[in-house]
Write an enzyme that holds these catalytic residues in place. Structure first.
Site: not given
Length: 535
Positions: A349, A376, A429
């Protein structure tokens, strides 16, 4: 161009039935804004419009625009239906030439014919006027001083509701009047001995959504206010990151500690691991080894200029994973600010927030593509604000809650604000939410989203408010993949060439005060201000 006649017809009986229920229950009736019509001319044509005078075409001015190029006469271009009554019509307007000092460009409402309508005019003599034209004879209803320059974009909005008329420029109410001449009619744009470009035309029903939607829980929120569309964002954390909770009052990062500048991976990793407050200035683009590197509490990590940041590796804000911990530990990572950085080609990430980390502010960063998420937030983390970032072509952009089986850590937590972010051709997302409640997604700009915009799953509670969706077939929905439905309240979003979205359930408002950019001004605001190099 998108004309939603079918949607209006379908919603009419539903609205009537709902109104009856509302009255029967003793609630005040509330009208929500619905997009009746929108056109950004990106399809390369002006189908659905009709013209009178002038030289009209679809041209390019950064993006595609509707252009009227002549200055030797008056000219009008109209669209919509005669039955429209209470609505606002908004367009971006760029005068390009005036053939005289008192010439104008205008936005029209309640158009009866080419010689009868209401309009807001920007004149070359530095005035804005609210006027009506009746059989070719004009009457000024109100006026104000305004600097009007050629080759400058203005956002012009005319609201008509009953006998009330209001004219706005760049989100500010400048003219208003009452008049009963016309009660319904089409919309349009016009020039009078002037040339102009027009773009992002949006017609919405007039509605006043509640600052607190009906819920089974007594509301605790402060009502939002509406501000001008030019605020580049605060220099201190707002949203959930500003709330006093879990022993931390707001998010201040490394304030009070020394300021250091780093330009190598070794220097950065040493400073970010140091105990105590510290402001770490990142100079240039640093190649970090992958995958992610721990950030300790009380840190500000901020890029210098517009081209600083990281490639290869990402940042982990949180303790090591431990499924047996189901409440915030006293040593949870907290009070971290990440600003003005570029992230490219990360191995996991770009930014990961986990294990009950709290009071985290991720602001004015730019990220492109990497192995997994852009930002995230998971495993019980909360009091996070993600604002004014530019996600450029990212696939799995922002995950909130990582697994359907993680309710023990996540329920009652994962409180995150997402605002004024530019989701630029991202795929999915934006965010995808599990379990989080009072998740606030507001004033973001979604451009050509591939799969979907926002997903609310596993009984999450998400408010989608005041966003601009451009070319997004699925702006928001309930459930995703194997995850069950969440709750989602959508209000006052600007849907341009986009689907209608799916909502359900009720969600309590967040407990902080916030200022809303008018939804159809969000595109201009966010493209001008989001991303690294713009603080």
């Amino acid at each position: 161009m998108q004309l939603k006649h079918a949607r209006v017809r379908i919603l009419a009986p539903v609205a009537a039935a709902l109104a009856a229920v509302v009255i029967a229950l003793g609630y005040s009736a509330v009208a929500y804004a619905d997009t009746l019509f929108s056109d950004d001319f990106e399809d390369g044509n002006s189908s659905g419009w009709s013209g009178s005078g002038g030289s009209w075409s679809v041209a390019t001015d950064g993006s595609r625009v509707l252009r009227q190029g002549g200055t030797s006469s008056d000219a009008r271009y109209t669209a919509g239906t005669q039955s429209w009554t209470a609505y606002s019509v908004q367009a971006r307007v760029k005068p390009t030439a005036f053939n005289g000092s008192n010439r104008f460009v205008a936005v029209l409402a309640r158009v009866q014919s080419n010689t009868s309508y209401y309009y807001v005019a920007l004149r070359g003599n530095n005035t804005v006027e609210l006027k009506k034209l009746v059989n070719g004879s004009s009457t000024t209803l109100d006026s104000a001083s305004l600097t009007v320059s050629t080759n400058t974009w203005y956002t012009v909005r005319l609201e008509v509701s009953g006998t009330s008329l209001r004219g706005y420029v760049n989100g500010t109410l400048l003219t208003e009047a009452t008049d009963s001449q016309f009660s319904s009619g089409r919309i349009g744009v016009a020039t009078f001995y002037g040339a102009a470009n027009f773009d992002d035309v949006v017609v919405s029903t007039i509605g006043s959504p509640p600052t607190t939607p009906p819920t089974s829980t007594p509301p605790t929120s402060n009502p939002p206010t509406t501000g001008p569309p030019t605020n580049p964002g605060p220099n201190q954390a707002d949203g959930w990151a500003s709330v006093d909770a879990w022993g931390q009052n707001g998010t201040t990062g490394g304030t009070g500690g020394p300021t250091v500048t780093v330009d190598t991976a070794a220097e950065f990793l040493a400073e970010v691991a140091t105990t105590g407050p510290r402001i770490i200035q990142v100079q240039g683009l640093i190649d970090l080894p992958g995958p992610m590197h721990d950030v300790t509490s009380d840190k500000t990590i901020i890029g210098v200029g517009s081209n600083s940041g990281f490639t290869g590796g990402g940042l982990n804000v949180g303790l090591p994973i431990d499924d047996d911990i189901t409440a915030p530990p006293s040593n949870a990572v907290h009070n971290v600010i990440i600003r003005n950085l570029n992230f490219r080609g990360w191995d996991d990430d770009a930014i990961n927030v986990q294990m009950f980390s709290h009071h985290i502010w991720v602001d004015h960063n730019t990220w492109t593509t990497g192995a997994d998420g852009g930002v995230d937030v998971k495993r019980g983390s909360s009091y996070v604000t993600i604002s004014y970032n530019h996600a450029d072509g990212t696939d799995k952009n922002m995950l909130l809650g990582h697994d359907d089986d993680n309710s023990a850590q996540d329920v009652g937590r994962l409180k995150v604000s997402y605002h004024h972010n530019f989701f630029d051709n991202t795929n999915q997302r934006n965010p995808r939410v599990r379990f989080g409640d009072q998740v606030h997604v507001y004033n973001n700009y979604y451009l050509n989203t591939g799969n979907y915009g926002v997903a609310s799953t596993e009984n999450a509670g998400v408010i989608v408010e005041g966003n601009y969706f451009g070319g997004v077939d699925d702006p928001y929905h309930l459930g995703e993949g194997s995850s069950g439905d969440g709750r989602l309240v959508a209000r006052n979003n600007c849907l341009v060439n986009s689907g209608s979205g799916q909502t359900g359930g009720s969600v309590s408002n967040p407990t902080y005060s916030y200022t809303l950019t008018p939804q159809c001004d969000v595109k201009a605001n966010v493209t001008a201000n989001a991303g690294a190099g713009r603080i």
